[in-house]
Scaffold this active site. Structure first.
Site, short mmCIF file in Angstrom:
data_model
loop_
_atom_site.label_atom_id
_atom_site.label_comp_id
_atom_site.label_asym_id
_atom_site.label_seq_id
_atom_site.Cartn_x
_atom_site.Cartn_y
_atom_site.Cartn_z
N GLY A 115 1.20 -2.44 -4.78
CA GLY A 115 -0.32 -1.37 -3.76
C GLY A 115 0.34 -1.73 -2.27
CB CYS A 116 0.96 0.15 1.23
SG CYS A 116 -0.32 1.11 0.93
CE1 TYR A 117 -4.27 0.23 3.73
CE2 TYR A 117 -4.98 1.49 2.39
CZ TYR A 117 -4.76 1.64 3.27
OH TYR A 117 -5.12 2.36 4.12
#
Length: 328
Positions: A115-117
């Site tokens: 995921g990005c985060y």
């Protein structure tokens, strides 16, 4: 034979960016469906089983359905959704996770893009946990601000065109403290408990600043900002896509721009310390649509195919901005 790659969901933002990064390459072939067949389960199933690598740029449920459509044993899958990031049998697609992770990805049949985060959070936390500098049960709080592209179609509708002048400039969300990225961060950073995760959207299109505050009094004796920095430096020395800023004496004069690495597959980490108060701030800056999505997918694709071509793009370079955006 030149490997054949099918991008399922190639008209979404991640898919469009993957297409642009792969454009002009002669070391692989792209299998694309005509517009009339993109929503046809039969045509998608055929493409998914005809390719060497299927790259899924889909919402979670659609990604699970796509995996179920794959019947031919030789098809390898990269899933850019969050459907399989903690699932058994899937290799986590963060090549910088540890020294052995690139080989795991290279030999995997199923790879789940991070995921990005979590890309920023895991990159900061795991080396410190592994080094014994950050206890696995430390009471962590992670704060992150992303561009509105992380909201998907709703973000575009609320922040672009006629809505731009009235858009809310800053919104904190995930206030129920059950964001879907929390299990991913906990598992892959090696944490004993779920961290508090406080995400937010800003009135800009893409880019992330993620911060994690630490109190030295809660860390093992002798841990300093310099030791934390040295552990990150040791882990990421020689890495192509992760850079670590030097410890700064003028931290009060510095600013973090979430857009600084937009259009690239790079991740910039930093450690800021205040000796007087015994406080440390870990930070990460990267493009939620680059290292947080499409760039990472191409990096994993190259590893799986044994190719050395690096994802293209430099900060500020243009990227496709049309098509369906998938939520972060």
């Amino acid at each position: 034979m030149t490997p054949l790659v099918f991008i399922d969901g190639d008209q979404g933002t991640t898919g469009l960016q993957v297409l642009q990064w792969l454009a002009g390459r002669s070391d692989l072939r792209l299998l694309q469906l005509p517009p009339a067949h993109r929503k046809s389960a039969a045509h998608r199933a055929e493409a998914l089983n005809d390719c060497d690598v299927a790259l899924l740029c889909l919402p979670d449920d659609a990604a699970r359905e796509a995996v179920a459509l794959v019947r031919r044993p030789g098809v390898r899958i990269i899933d850019a959704s969050s459907a399989h990031r903690t699932a058994p049998g899937w290799v986590y697609g963060l090549p910088e996770l540890d020294a052995a992770q690139p080989a795991r990805i290279a030999g995997a049949a199923r790879v789940s893009n991070p995921g990005c985060y979590p890309t920023g959070a895991v990159a900061l936390l795991k080396p410190l946990v592994d080094a014994g500098l950050l206890p696995a049960d430390y009471p962590l709080a992670i704060h992150a601000v992303s561009g509105y592209s992380g909201r998907g179609r709703a973000g575009l509708e609320d922040h672009e065109g006629a809505a731009a002048d009235t858009a809310v400039p800053f919104q904190v969300y995930g206030l129920g403290l059950n964001h879907k990225h929390v299990p991913e961060i906990q598992q892959h950073a090696g944490l004993a408990h779920p961290p508090v995760f406080v995400p937010a959207y800003g009135h800009y299109r893409q880019g992330i600043v993620l911060t994690i505050a630490l109190h030295l009094r809660l860390l093992p004796a002798g841990v300093t900002a310099a030791r934390l920095h040295a552990a990150l430096q040791a882990r990421y020395a020689g890495q192509t896509f992760i850079e670590l800023q030097p410890l700064a004496d003028d931290a009060d004069a510095q600013r973090l721009d979430p857009r600084a690495l937009n259009g690239s597959n790079r991740l910039r980490l930093a450690v800021f310390g205040q000796e007087r108060t015994g406080q440390v701030l870990l930070t990460a800056v990267f493009d939620n649509l680059g290292k947080g999505a499409a760039g990472a997918a191409v990096q994993n694709l190259d590893l799986m195919l044994g190719l050395s071509v690096e994802p293209q793009g430099e900060p500020g370079s243009s990227r496709p901005e049309s098509g369906l955006l998938q939520p972060a």
